[in-house]
Design a protein around this motif. Structure first.
Motif, short mmCIF file in Angstrom:
data_model
loop_
_atom_site.label_atom_id
_atom_site.label_comp_id
_atom_site.label_asym_id
_atom_site.label_seq_id
_atom_site.Cartn_x
_atom_site.Cartn_y
_atom_site.Cartn_z
N SER A 137 -15.57 11.32 15.82
CA SER A 137 -14.58 10.59 15.02
C SER A 137 -14.78 10.80 13.52
O SER A 137 -14.51 9.90 12.72
N ASP A 138 -15.26 11.98 13.16
CA ASP A 138 -15.40 12.29 11.74
C ASP A 138 -14.07 12.16 11.02
O ASP A 138 -13.01 12.45 11.59
N LEU A 139 -14.12 11.74 9.78
CA LEU A 139 -12.91 11.54 8.99
C LEU A 139 -12.55 12.82 8.24
O LEU A 139 -13.40 13.63 7.92
N THR A 140 -11.26 12.98 7.97
CA THR A 140 -10.77 14.11 7.20
C THR A 140 -10.66 13.69 5.74
O THR A 140 -9.89 12.78 5.41
N PRO A 141 -11.43 14.30 4.85
CA PRO A 141 -11.41 13.90 3.44
C PRO A 141 -10.00 13.93 2.86
O PRO A 141 -9.24 14.87 3.07
N GLY A 142 -9.65 12.87 2.15
CA GLY A 142 -8.34 12.76 1.54
C GLY A 142 -7.30 12.15 2.44
O GLY A 142 -6.40 11.44 1.99
N ALA B 243 0.84 -1.19 0.00
CA ALA B 243 0.00 0.00 0.00
C ALA B 243 0.89 1.25 0.00
O ALA B 243 2.09 1.17 0.27
N THR B 244 0.30 2.39 -0.30
CA THR B 244 1.04 3.65 -0.31
C THR B 244 0.43 4.60 0.71
O THR B 244 -0.79 4.78 0.75
N VAL B 245 1.28 5.19 1.53
CA VAL B 245 0.86 6.16 2.53
C VAL B 245 1.45 7.52 2.17
O VAL B 245 2.66 7.67 2.02
N ASP B 246 0.59 8.50 2.02
CA ASP B 246 0.99 9.88 1.73
C ASP B 246 1.25 10.57 3.07
O ASP B 246 0.31 10.83 3.83
N MET B 247 2.51 10.85 3.38
CA MET B 247 2.86 11.43 4.67
C MET B 247 2.19 12.79 4.88
O MET B 247 1.79 13.13 6.00
N GLU B 248 2.07 13.58 3.82
CA GLU B 248 1.42 14.88 3.95
C GLU B 248 0.00 14.74 4.44
O GLU B 248 -0.48 15.50 5.29
N GLN B 249 -0.72 13.74 3.92
CA GLN B 249 -2.10 13.53 4.32
C GLN B 249 -2.20 13.02 5.75
O GLN B 249 -3.11 13.41 6.50
N VAL B 250 -1.26 12.17 6.14
CA VAL B 250 -1.27 11.68 7.52
C VAL B 250 -1.03 12.83 8.49
O VAL B 250 -1.67 12.94 9.54
N LEU B 251 -0.09 13.71 8.16
CA LEU B 251 0.18 14.86 9.02
C LEU B 251 -1.04 15.77 9.11
O LEU B 251 -1.32 16.35 10.17
#
Length: 286
Positions: free
Chosen positions: A60-65, A40-48
């Protein structure tokens, strides 16, 4: 941001039988994938982004993207026995922050390097055999400076870029990695947060500077006497991995159009000086 412990990280790899520079064969362990399987691929910018926006939420709403990338990290933390299955939900909340901090401590990190916010080294280590990391983010040196005030390299580069967008010059009144000012409520304790002098600027110049800072990736607000402060601009470098918890909470406020103060009022920035939310790495890509 993890990077200061590269030597330890090398020992961590060696302890798992991986010689520096050698071809890496990842053993199949709990949570790992066979060598033949696509990772799988994890985008560090999106995790931050999720690290900043999710923890202060009342739910616990999710952050789009960001949610799919946070979910992959949570799966890996679950595989390490650090996160309950019920918390693997794509919401990078306080439970995930605590679990990731435990992962960082297991690698030998301490202090700001074990704040629960992924750094390049710890995220890459967690992904070994599980996922690859893209769009890496690093704060750079913590002892860099801008106009004589201490900031990290990433923040210094952002300030220089913003300075090129306005006719006035950026002068800091407070840098990062400092707890000298109790009025700052801990926001400057980590990286990425600065205060900027505006006393010599016109009202238009002040707002133009707010817009320039936001354009390059700061959550920035003009503070005024009506807020209880002398005139200045408070700016947080969005997605700085060294940012304090209170600093990250202000990014959450910015994300949701608030003012970053205890009263949680609406952002009073005039519409013509607002820009879509972005961060430094995204700005650089154009």
């Amino acid at each position: 941001m993890d990077e200061p412990l590269r030597t330890h990280s090398r020992r961590w790899l060696l302890s798992r039988g991986l010689a520096a520079g050698a071809a890496v064969t990842v053993p199949v362990t709990l949570g790992a994938l066979p060598a033949s399987a696509a990772l799988a691929t994890v985008d560090m910018e999106q995790v931050l982004l999720a690290c900043q926006v999710d923890p202060p939420k009342p739910n616990s709403d999710l952050t789009p993207g960001a949610a799919p990338h946070a979910n992959i990290v949570e799966q890996a933390l679950r595989a390490e026995g650090l996160l309950a299955a019920a918390q693997v939900d794509g919401h990078y909340g306080v439970a995930t922050l605590s679990a990731y901090a435990a992962w960082q401590r297991s690698l030998g990190f301490t202090g700001i390097d074990a704040n629960g916010v992924p750094g390049r080294t710890s995220l890459t280590a967690l992904g070994s055999g599980r996922f690859t990391v893209t769009n890496l983010v690093t704060a750079g040196s913590r002892t860099d400076s801008y106009g004589g005030m201490r900031v990290n390299t990433r923040t210094a580069n952002m300030l220089r870029a913003a300075d090129q967008l306005v006719s006035s010059s950026i002068v800091l009144t407070q840098g990062s990695y400092t707890s000298d000012n109790p009025d700052s409520a801990g926001t400057h304790d980590g990286g990425g947060v600065v205060d900027i002098r505006v006393i010599n600027l016109t009202t238009t110049q002040r707002w133009e500077l707010v817009r320039a800072l936001r354009t390059v990736g700061f959550a920035a607000w003009l503070r005024t006497p009506s807020d209880g402060f002398a005139y200045h601009i408070h700016a947080n470098a969005i997605s700085d991995p060294d940012m304090s918890r209170t600093g990250r909470d202000q990014v959450n406020d910015y994300y949701f159009g608030r003012n970053g103060l205890a009263n949680n009022a609406a952002d009073n920035t005039p519409q013509q000086y607002r820009v879509p939310l972005t961060w430094w790495e995204r700005y650089q890509r154009g």
